[in-house]
Design a protein around this motif. Structure first.
Motif, PDB file in Angstrom:
ATOM      1  N   PHE A  13       0.843  -1.194   0.000  1.00  0.00           N
ATOM      2  CA  PHE A  13       0.000   0.000   0.000  1.00  0.00           C
ATOM      3  C   PHE A  13       0.880   1.246   0.000  1.00  0.00           C
ATOM      4  O   PHE A  13       1.783   1.404   0.824  1.00  0.00           O
ATOM      5  CB  PHE A  13      -0.907  -0.001   1.231  1.00  0.00           C
ATOM      6  N   VAL A  47      -6.774  -0.263  -4.990  1.00  0.00           N
ATOM      7  CA  VAL A  47      -6.615   0.742  -3.945  1.00  0.00           C
ATOM      8  C   VAL A  47      -5.137   0.928  -3.606  1.00  0.00           C
ATOM      9  O   VAL A  47      -4.666   2.055  -3.392  1.00  0.00           O
ATOM     10  CB  VAL A  47      -7.427   0.340  -2.696  1.00  0.00           C
ATOM     11  N   ARG A  48      -4.389  -0.173  -3.580  1.00  0.00           N
ATOM     12  CA  ARG A  48      -2.939  -0.060  -3.341  1.00  0.00           C
ATOM     13  C   ARG A  48      -2.267   0.767  -4.438  1.00  0.00           C
ATOM     14  O   ARG A  48      -1.428   1.627  -4.171  1.00  0.00           O
ATOM     15  CB  ARG A  48      -2.306  -1.449  -3.300  1.00  0.00           C
ATOM     16  N   ALA A  51      -2.924   4.394  -4.070  1.00  0.00           N
ATOM     17  CA  ALA A  51      -2.164   4.975  -2.961  1.00  0.00           C
ATOM     18  C   ALA A  51      -0.722   5.250  -3.344  1.00  0.00           C
ATOM     19  O   ALA A  51      -0.088   6.180  -2.827  1.00  0.00           O
ATOM     20  CB  ALA A  51      -2.220   4.058  -1.751  1.00  0.00           C
ATOM     21  N   SER A 269     -11.308   4.234  -6.211  1.00  0.00           N
ATOM     22  CA  SER A 269     -10.095   3.653  -5.625  1.00  0.00           C
ATOM     23  C   SER A 269      -9.209   4.737  -5.018  1.00  0.00           C
ATOM     24  O   SER A 269      -8.637   4.555  -3.934  1.00  0.00           O
ATOM     25  CB  SER A 269      -9.312   2.881  -6.687  1.00  0.00           C
ATOM     26  N   SER A 273      -8.288   5.110  -1.051  1.00  0.00           N
ATOM     27  CA  SER A 273      -6.899   5.212  -0.604  1.00  0.00           C
ATOM     28  C   SER A 273      -6.705   6.428   0.292  1.00  0.00           C
ATOM     29  O   SER A 273      -6.023   6.370   1.320  1.00  0.00           O
ATOM     30  CB  SER A 273      -5.965   5.315  -1.809  1.00  0.00           C
TER      31      SER A 273
END
Length: 285
Positions: A13, A47-48, A51, A269, A273
């Motif tokens: 992440f 989402v990672r 981020a 997303s 994040s």
């Protein structure tokens, strides 16, 4: 055998390579009971990735997160279609995280909202109150012949004796509306009330679950079950800030129901994040 055999490695992440036990992140790509727009199994990695392309700064926490370090354990192995085995795997990993990282903030990235049930069960004795942000109550007795799915998980939590504070609802069935009238360990704060602020009093240790459909679809279109007339991102974050301030401890957080397959430009997303980064910032503050 160690619970870690149920994890697959991923990009960390925020692309934070420095591992520290203060914050632990786990992806939970369960997407077996989605009934409108499936695809949330792809969310943890999406989402990672989002981020990794944000500045790692928490506005609410008033600090940079660039050098905090965190431990991203990767994604839980999910046999899609086998709900019972999937829930067992999630429980096993969540219990392992609880035992091996007892003092850490535990963040789980779904996946559909059913993932909250086995996670909270595993953290059980650490949690005084489960706070759920969601457009839907998810307190049906059953849905489409199933008692274990994204529309029933909160009912199962209540039945297991957890105190639930539900914030942001604007979509509920007649059955759910009747059910919550007579249950002592549930407080429902609908979206109209939530916009005026929520006085929860002292909550003790909390687990916070954020279904991204609590946010209005104009800000978060990429979800499994979009529902109009939702909170703005700022309204959500202000409520989270109040909760963190009124709790003695935040045991864990999940962010669920992002669906990259129906997310124009990946905006949902990115927002998910950002919410995670702000939660970390508030926790550290």
């Amino acid at each position: 055998m160690s619970w870690r055999h149920l994890l697959t490695r991923t990009k960390p992440f925020g692309c934070i390579e420095k591992e520290e036990p203060g914050t632990v992140i786990v992806g939970v790509p369960l997407d077996s009971t989605s009934t409108y727009r499936p695809g949330s199994r792809l969310a943890p990695d999406s989402v990672r990735e989002a981020a990794c392309n944000l500045e790692l700064y928490s506005l609410l926490g008033k600090r940079s997160l660039e050098h905090i370090g965190l431990t991203d354990l990767g994604n839980i192995v999910i046999p899609q279609g086998d709900v019972e085995l999937s829930l067992r795997n999630i429980k096993t990993v969540a219990k392992g995280v609880k035992e091996d990282y007892p003092d850490s903030l535990k963040i789980f990235v779904g996946g559909e909202h059913l993932v909250t049930l086995p996670i909270v069960e595993s953290l059980g004795d650490l949690v005084d109150t489960v706070v759920i942000f969601d457009a839907h109550l998810d307190m049906r007795s059953e849905y489409l012949g199933s008692t274990l799915n994204h529309a029933t998980f909160a009912r199962r939590l209540v039945e297991k004796g957890f105190r639930v504070v539900h914030i942001g609802s604007r979509a509920l069935s007649a059955e759910e509306a009747e059910y919550v009238k007579d249950v002592d360990n549930v407080r429902v704060v609908d979206v109209l009330e939530a916009r005026r602020g929520v006085n929860t009093g002292k909550l003790g240790s909390v687990y916070i679950s954020v279904d991204m459909d609590v946010v209005d679809p104009s800000y978060a279109p990429g979800v499994g079950n979009p529902e109009p007339l939702g909170l703005t991102p700022w309204e959500l974050l202000e409520l989270v800030k109040e909760l963190v301030a009124s709790s003695s401890r935040v045991v864990g957080v999940d962010v669920v129901e992002v669906n990259p397959l129906v997310d124009p430009g990946g905006v949902t997303s990115v927002l998910a994040s950002k919410i995670i980064l702000e939660v970390i910032g508030l926790y550290l503050r």
